[in-house]
Design an enzyme around this catalytic site. Structure first.
Site, PDB file in Angstrom:
ATOM      1  N   GLN A  95       0.786  -1.179   0.032  1.00 22.05           N
ATOM      2  CA  GLN A  95      -0.213   0.061   0.075  1.00 22.05           C
ATOM      3  C   GLN A  95       1.071   1.382  -0.039  1.00 22.05           C
ATOM      4  OE1 GLN A  95      -3.482  -0.851   3.001  1.00 22.05           O
ATOM      5  NE2 GLN A  95      -1.829  -1.698   3.785  1.00 22.05           N
ATOM      6  N   ASN A  96       2.159   1.134   0.187  1.00 26.09           N
ATOM      7  CA  ASN A  96       2.935   2.165   0.324  1.00 26.09           C
ATOM      8  C   ASN A  96       3.343   2.725  -1.153  1.00 26.09           C
ATOM      9  OD1 ASN A  96       3.200   1.661   2.762  1.00 26.09           O
ATOM     10  ND2 ASN A  96       5.270   0.466   2.802  1.00 26.09           N
ATOM     11  N   ASP A  98       6.036   4.964  -1.490  1.00 28.89           N
ATOM     12  CA  ASP A  98       7.646   5.459  -1.280  1.00 28.89           C
ATOM     13  C   ASP A  98       8.537   4.550  -2.094  1.00 28.89           C
ATOM     14  OD1 ASP A  98       7.559   3.679   2.189  1.00 28.89           O
ATOM     15  OD2 ASP A  98       8.098   2.907   0.101  1.00 28.89           O
ATOM     16  N   HIS A 113      -1.606   1.180  -4.370  1.00 29.16           N
ATOM     17  CA  HIS A 113      -1.913   2.641  -4.360  1.00 29.16           C
ATOM     18  C   HIS A 113      -1.015   3.584  -4.958  1.00 29.16           C
ATOM     19  CE1 HIS A 113      -4.198   1.430  -0.250  1.00 29.16           C
ATOM     20  NE2 HIS A 113      -4.863   1.150  -1.355  1.00 29.16           N
ATOM     21  N   CYS A 142       3.279  19.909 -17.195  1.00 32.89           N
ATOM     22  CA  CYS A 142       3.877  18.796 -18.354  1.00 32.89           C
ATOM     23  C   CYS A 142       4.202  19.875 -19.582  1.00 32.89           C
ATOM     24  CB  CYS A 142       2.645  17.983 -18.818  1.00 32.89           C
ATOM     25  SG  CYS A 142       2.704  17.143 -20.266  1.00 32.89           S
ATOM     26  N   THR A 182       0.579  -2.622   8.616  1.00 28.48           N
ATOM     27  CA  THR A 182      -0.562  -1.768   8.353  1.00 28.48           C
ATOM     28  C   THR A 182      -1.626  -1.894   9.318  1.00 28.48           C
ATOM     29  OG1 THR A 182      -2.095  -1.668   6.337  1.00 28.48           O
ATOM     30  CG2 THR A 182      -1.346  -3.898   7.007  1.00 28.48           C
TER      31      THR A 182
HETATM   32  C1  BV8 Z   1     -12.015   2.661  -3.463  1.00 31.31           C
HETATM   33  C2  BV8 Z   1      -2.287   6.555  -1.583  1.00 31.31           C
HETATM   34  C3  BV8 Z   1     -13.867   2.746  -5.030  1.00 31.31           C
HETATM   35  C4  BV8 Z   1      -2.432   8.045  -1.153  1.00 31.31           C
HETATM   36  C5  BV8 Z   1      -3.908   5.528  -0.093  1.00 31.31           C
HETATM   37  C6  BV8 Z   1     -16.457   2.710   4.399  1.00 31.31           C
HETATM   38  C7  BV8 Z   1     -16.236   1.375   4.649  1.00 31.31           C
HETATM   39  C8  BV8 Z   1     -15.295   0.541   3.898  1.00 31.31           C
HETATM   40  C9  BV8 Z   1     -14.579   1.332   2.599  1.00 31.31           C
HETATM   41  C10 BV8 Z   1     -14.726   2.579   2.369  1.00 31.31           C
HETATM   42  C11 BV8 Z   1     -15.675   3.385   3.277  1.00 31.31           C
HETATM   43  N1  BV8 Z   1     -15.937   4.571   2.957  1.00 31.31           N
HETATM   44  C12 BV8 Z   1     -15.001   4.717   1.920  1.00 31.31           C
HETATM   45  C13 BV8 Z   1     -14.345   3.401   1.413  1.00 31.31           C
HETATM   46  C14 BV8 Z   1     -13.411   3.321   0.585  1.00 31.31           C
HETATM   47  C15 BV8 Z   1     -12.157   3.878   0.921  1.00 31.31           C
HETATM   48  C16 BV8 Z   1     -11.679   3.272   2.491  1.00 31.31           C
HETATM   49  O1  BV8 Z   1     -11.324   2.020   2.476  1.00 31.31           O
HETATM   50  N2  BV8 Z   1     -11.879   4.057   3.328  1.00 31.31           N
HETATM   51  C17 BV8 Z   1     -11.428   3.599   4.482  1.00 31.31           C
HETATM   52  C18 BV8 Z   1     -10.602   4.928   5.301  1.00 31.31           C
HETATM   53  C19 BV8 Z   1     -12.707   3.393   5.530  1.00 31.31           C
HETATM   54  N3  BV8 Z   1     -11.257   3.367  -0.059  1.00 31.31           N
HETATM   55  C20 BV8 Z   1     -11.017   3.835  -1.067  1.00 31.31           C
HETATM   56  O2  BV8 Z   1     -11.535   5.160  -1.339  1.00 31.31           O
HETATM   57  C21 BV8 Z   1     -10.105   3.142  -2.005  1.00 31.31           C
HETATM   58  N4  BV8 Z   1     -10.718   3.197  -3.493  1.00 31.31           N
HETATM   59  O3  BV8 Z   1     -12.638   2.014  -2.779  1.00 31.31           O
HETATM   60  O4  BV8 Z   1     -12.809   3.205  -4.652  1.00 31.31           O
HETATM   61  C22 BV8 Z   1     -14.079   2.899  -6.368  1.00 31.31           C
HETATM   62  C23 BV8 Z   1     -14.268   1.537  -7.383  1.00 31.31           C
HETATM   63  C24 BV8 Z   1     -14.541   1.678  -8.568  1.00 31.31           C
HETATM   64  C25 BV8 Z   1     -14.608   3.023  -9.126  1.00 31.31           C
HETATM   65  C26 BV8 Z   1     -14.329   4.039  -8.359  1.00 31.31           C
HETATM   66  C27 BV8 Z   1     -14.129   4.226  -7.162  1.00 31.31           C
HETATM   67  C28 BV8 Z   1      -8.711   3.664  -2.510  1.00 31.31           C
HETATM   68  C29 BV8 Z   1      -7.952   3.478  -0.987  1.00 31.31           C
HETATM   69  C30 BV8 Z   1      -6.636   3.968  -1.523  1.00 31.31           C
HETATM   70  C31 BV8 Z   1      -6.202   5.543  -0.732  1.00 31.31           C
HETATM   71  N5  BV8 Z   1      -4.887   5.764  -1.020  1.00 31.31           N
HETATM   72  N6  BV8 Z   1      -2.657   5.906  -0.214  1.00 31.31           N
HETATM   73  C32 BV8 Z   1      -1.412   8.706  -0.219  1.00 31.31           C
HETATM   74  O5  BV8 Z   1      -0.633   7.684   0.246  1.00 31.31           O
HETATM   75  O6  BV8 Z   1      -1.125   9.844   0.086  1.00 31.31           O
HETATM   76  S1  BV8 Z   1      -4.342   4.833   1.534  1.00 31.31           S
HETATM   77  C33 BV8 Z   1      -3.142   5.149   2.665  1.00 31.31           C
HETATM   78  O7  BV8 Z   1      -3.626   4.874   4.051  1.00 31.31           O
HETATM   79  C34 BV8 Z   1      -2.008   4.131   2.682  1.00 31.31           C
HETATM   80  O8  BV8 Z   1      -1.774   4.078   1.255  1.00 31.31           O
HETATM   81  C35 BV8 Z   1      -2.622   3.020   3.453  1.00 31.31           C
HETATM   82  O9  BV8 Z   1      -2.920   2.166   2.451  1.00 31.31           O
HETATM   83  C36 BV8 Z   1      -3.697   3.278   3.990  1.00 31.31           C
HETATM   84  C37 BV8 Z   1      -3.374   2.931   5.450  1.00 31.31           C
HETATM   85  O10 BV8 Z   1      -2.217   3.380   5.823  1.00 31.31           O
HETATM   86  P1  BV8 Z   1      -1.298   2.036   6.318  1.00 31.31           P
HETATM   87  O11 BV8 Z   1      -0.301   1.834   5.401  1.00 31.31           O
HETATM   88  O12 BV8 Z   1      -1.838   0.972   7.342  1.00 31.31           O
HETATM   89  O13 BV8 Z   1      -0.611   3.102   7.562  1.00 31.31           O
HETATM   90  P2  BV8 Z   1      -1.325   3.361   8.696  1.00 31.31           P
HETATM   91  O14 BV8 Z   1      -0.577   4.734   9.121  1.00 31.31           O
HETATM   92  O15 BV8 Z   1      -2.579   3.355   8.578  1.00 31.31           O
HETATM   93  O16 BV8 Z   1      -0.874   2.152   9.821  1.00 31.31           O
HETATM   94  C38 BV8 Z   1       0.479   1.950   9.996  1.00 31.31           C
HETATM   95  C39 BV8 Z   1       0.228   0.558  10.824  1.00 31.31           C
HETATM   96  O17 BV8 Z   1       1.812   0.387  11.157  1.00 31.31           O
HETATM   97  C40 BV8 Z   1      -0.035   0.991  12.135  1.00 31.31           C
HETATM   98  O18 BV8 Z   1      -0.998   0.096  12.573  1.00 31.31           O
HETATM   99  C41 BV8 Z   1       1.086   1.094  13.274  1.00 31.31           C
HETATM  100  O19 BV8 Z   1       0.819   0.599  14.492  1.00 31.31           O
HETATM  101  C42 BV8 Z   1       2.107   0.293  12.461  1.00 31.31           C
HETATM  102  N7  BV8 Z   1       3.625   0.568  12.678  1.00 31.31           N
HETATM  103  C43 BV8 Z   1       4.102   1.797  12.986  1.00 31.31           C
HETATM  104  N8  BV8 Z   1       5.269   1.613  12.918  1.00 31.31           N
HETATM  105  C44 BV8 Z   1       5.617   0.277  12.922  1.00 31.31           C
HETATM  106  C45 BV8 Z   1       4.342  -0.285  12.692  1.00 31.31           C
HETATM  107  N9  BV8 Z   1       4.213  -2.064  12.690  1.00 31.31           N
HETATM  108  C46 BV8 Z   1       5.415  -2.266  12.552  1.00 31.31           C
HETATM  109  N10 BV8 Z   1       6.682  -1.992  12.879  1.00 31.31           N
HETATM  110  C47 BV8 Z   1       6.577  -0.416  12.875  1.00 31.31           C
HETATM  111  N11 BV8 Z   1       7.792  -0.029  13.176  1.00 31.31           N
HETATM  112 ZN    ZN Z   2       0.515  16.803 -20.686  1.00 27.54          ZN
END
Ligand code: BV8
Ligand code: ZN
Length: 242
Positions: A95-96, A98, A113, A142, A182
């Site tokens: 999902q990263n 980077d 993503h 662009c 995640t």
């Molecule tokens: C879609 C790119 C439909 C951008 C990202 C209600 C219910 C269910 C779903 C939905 C809902 N309402 C809306 C939705 C859909 C929505 C969604 O799921 N929302 C959630 C919030 C409820 N999803 C979408 O919109 C997706 N698209 O559904 O489209 C569609 C279909 C057809 C046609 C049109 C439309 C798109 C989702 C993608 C969004 N983009 N990233 C950017 O980066 O700026 S998401 C972004 O947050 C990240 O990429 C990642 O995927 C996500 C969560 O982040 P994590 O990677 O998990 O990181 P996080 O900080 O959350 O957690 C880190 C974890 O690591 C923590 O638990 C922490 O404890 C742990 N940690 C920290 N340090 C360590 C560690 N673990 C181990 N070792 C360590 N050292």
């Molecule tokens: Zn262009």
């Protein structure tokens, strides 16, 4: 690990945390503290204020340009090679945005993503890898004059068709699914472990905190993946970090 013949690993921001890249939920600091990342990572935010959103992604890109892969990234690229050498299937899904997995030598990475290293023109759709940081104008333009946006998947946007298909296929065929670093709340990525489990895969999680997936796992290891992953591979396969 030793019995698995087909492994899928799903990683999130926690895998890059020990490289100094803040997780998606903790990324807001200083100037960005007042903004909610989930608000900024949307098409609406970009069309409302393309300069602000382009600055945010360029700030994150600059952070990533100073980061290097940590022991978790390196352990996963070793596990890929080890699995392939032993005739097992291995898929890394992230999902990263980077590209630290790429820098660690992983291959065939399924970037659910997108990535903040590729920017796409809104007018002619030309995609270009922007290696020079920081930009000199916000948003970058662009050659056709169009505005460029980061090549990431924003909330409300569909994931890249082919990548999601390949990922669902891999998750449905694996016998071991590892969820690493995640929060398991963003869909459809967070649904992969559920579909793997329905197909009989064993589910393991390595995360600093419990997540909604934890109760569904066969093993849930709580802690830093940069420490747990190398140790796990050492115990299972005698892995010794280079
Ligand atoms: C879609 C790119 C439909 C951008 C990202 C209600 C219910 C269910 C779903 C939905 C809902 N309402 C809306 C939705 C859909 C929505 C969604 O799921 N929302 C959630 C919030 C409820 N999803 C979408 O919109 C997706 N698209 O559904 O489209 C569609 C279909 C057809 C046609 C049109 C439309 C798109 C989702 C993608 C969004 N983009 N990233 C950017 O980066 O700026 S998401 C972004 O947050 C990240 O990429 C990642 O995927 C996500 C969560 O982040 P994590 O990677 O998990 O990181 P996080 O900080 O959350 O957690 C880190 C974890 O690591 C923590 O638990 C922490 O404890 C742990 N940690 C920290 N340090 C360590 C560690 N673990 C181990 N070792 C360590 N050292
Ligand atoms: Zn262009």
């Amino acid at each position: 690990m030793q019995d698995a013949s087909s492994i899928v690993v799903l990683t999130g921001a926690g895998v890059s945390a020990e490289s100094g890249v803040p997780t998606f939920r903790d990324v807001q600091e200083g100037l960005w503290a007042r903004y909610d990342p989930a608000e900024l990572a949307t098409p609406e935010a970009y069309s409302r204020d393309p300069e602000l959103v382009a600055r945010w992604y360029d700030w994150r890109r600059t952070l990533c340009s100073k980061a290097s892969p940590n022991p978790a990234h390196l352990a996963l690229s070793w596990l890929e090679r080890f699995s392939r050498e032993n005739g097992h299937r291995f898929n890394l899904v992230t999902q990263n945005v980077d590209r630290l997995h790429h820098a660690a030598g992983s291959t065939g990475i399924l970037e659910l993503h997108g990535t903040l290293w590729i920017w796409r023109c809104l007018r002619c759709a030309e995609e270009r890898e922007e290696r020079v940081v920081p930009f000199t104008e916000y948003p970058p333009r662009c050659s056709c004059g169009g505005l460029r946006r980061p090549g990431v998947v924003w909330f409300g946007e569909a994931l890249p068709e082919g990548i999601l298909e390949a990922t669902n296929q891999a998750a449905s065929e694996c016998d071991l699914f590892l969820s690493v670093g995640t929060s398991a709340v963003v869909y459809p990525a967070a649904g992969l472990a559920h579909s793997a489990r329905r197909r009989g895969a064993r589910i393991a999680e390595i995360n600093a905190q419990p997540t909604p997936l934890s109760p569904l796992t066969h093993w849930s290891l709580q802690g830093n993946c940069g420490e747990i992953l190398p140790e796990l591979l050492h115990q299972a396969f005698g892995y010794a970090p280079a």
